[in-house]
Scaffold this active site. Sequence first.
Site, PDB file in Angstrom:
ATOM      1  N   GLU A 138      28.337  48.212  45.659  1.00  0.00           N
ATOM      2  CA  GLU A 138      29.493  47.425  46.496  1.00  0.00           C
ATOM      3  C   GLU A 138      29.924  48.773  47.401  1.00  0.00           C
ATOM      4  OE1 GLU A 138      30.621  44.596  47.027  1.00  0.00           O
ATOM      5  OE2 GLU A 138      29.369  43.702  45.790  1.00  0.00           O
ATOM      6  N   HIS A 293      31.370  39.771  45.017  1.00  0.00           N
ATOM      7  CA  HIS A 293      31.905  41.272  45.650  1.00  0.00           C
ATOM      8  C   HIS A 293      32.437  41.985  44.712  1.00  0.00           C
ATOM      9  CE1 HIS A 293      29.584  39.974  49.178  1.00  0.00           C
ATOM     10  NE2 HIS A 293      30.568  39.037  49.501  1.00  0.00           N
TER      11      HIS A 293
END
Length: 338
Positions: A138, A293
């Site tokens: 990420e 995410h």
Amino acid sequence: MAMTISNIWTWAIPKLKVKLSSIPTTKPIVFISTRRESSVNATNSNALLFSSQPHREMNTNERTLSFTNSETFRAKEKPKYWKPMCLYYTQNRCTKMDDPEHLEKFSHCYSSRLQVGSDGLKNLQPQQVDYFLVLDLEGKVEILEFPVVMINAHSLEFVDAFHRFVRPTKMSEKRVEEYINGKYGKLHLERVWHDTSIPFEEMIQQFENWLRHHQLWEKGALTLHHAAFVTCGNWDVKTKIPEQCRVSGIKLPPYFMEWINIKDVYLNFYNHRAAGMMAMLKGLSMPIIGSHHVGIDDAQNITRILQRMLVDGALMQITARRTGMGSSGVKFMFKNRI
């Protein structure tokens, strides 16, 4: 009067008149299997691993996925027993393991989400490695999160996980604050990020210690030992890790020379193109677990996709390989790829 075929037809047609406008034509009629995978114990949380058989017909020459309308794939609610992962625990920094309220609120167990029963191994193909390391980074400007989930390639069992939040090294504190609040603030994860994040170079040292602990790599070796990274796309290993190494002023570690892009294997195995993790979950009728995410949650969901594909009989092969150390060139192994 005797009824002839002609008379019956003439008599029946008016009684069978139907308003065609009353029949919906915009959505196909769908028949959905409710059969569960035999490898799943539906009374346990591992029932989340496989929700149903994927909608496909399969023979020895071709595997295809057929998709239904969007209503069929409405996001399923998280079951009552589902808990978010403690993100201090995933980094070996949880100090509340004796707090009943904390344990009730947060999960401290990976394996319950990633179990596959022995019945699910009947179609398993011999794999080319012993372990799969599912990696899903990420962070767009710099890497913010580095999660890896390790499973056994032969039993599909969860083995271990490595998870660290990563602190950018070339950004001002003000920019970092804005960056983190924008990325994790809406999920209320900014505090754990600030409490636990470490520089990328320190994270790499800890990761290499973790690899050595599992005998997957030794200093000086050019590749992993009987293991392969699995990613959802090429960006993580092909692009972002080399970029971050340059920013952090370190050499690209040699074990990032090759990887398996699960989207390419998915395309060639099921004969269906999926743009990303969510599309693959949808195609396999699998609900998402955790938050999209958040790297460690995405890594677990990609692991669940990987396990499902292996249960279905997929062979995981290297899909991309660098042409040399320090080279930006990459050779892609599949002709049909994303």
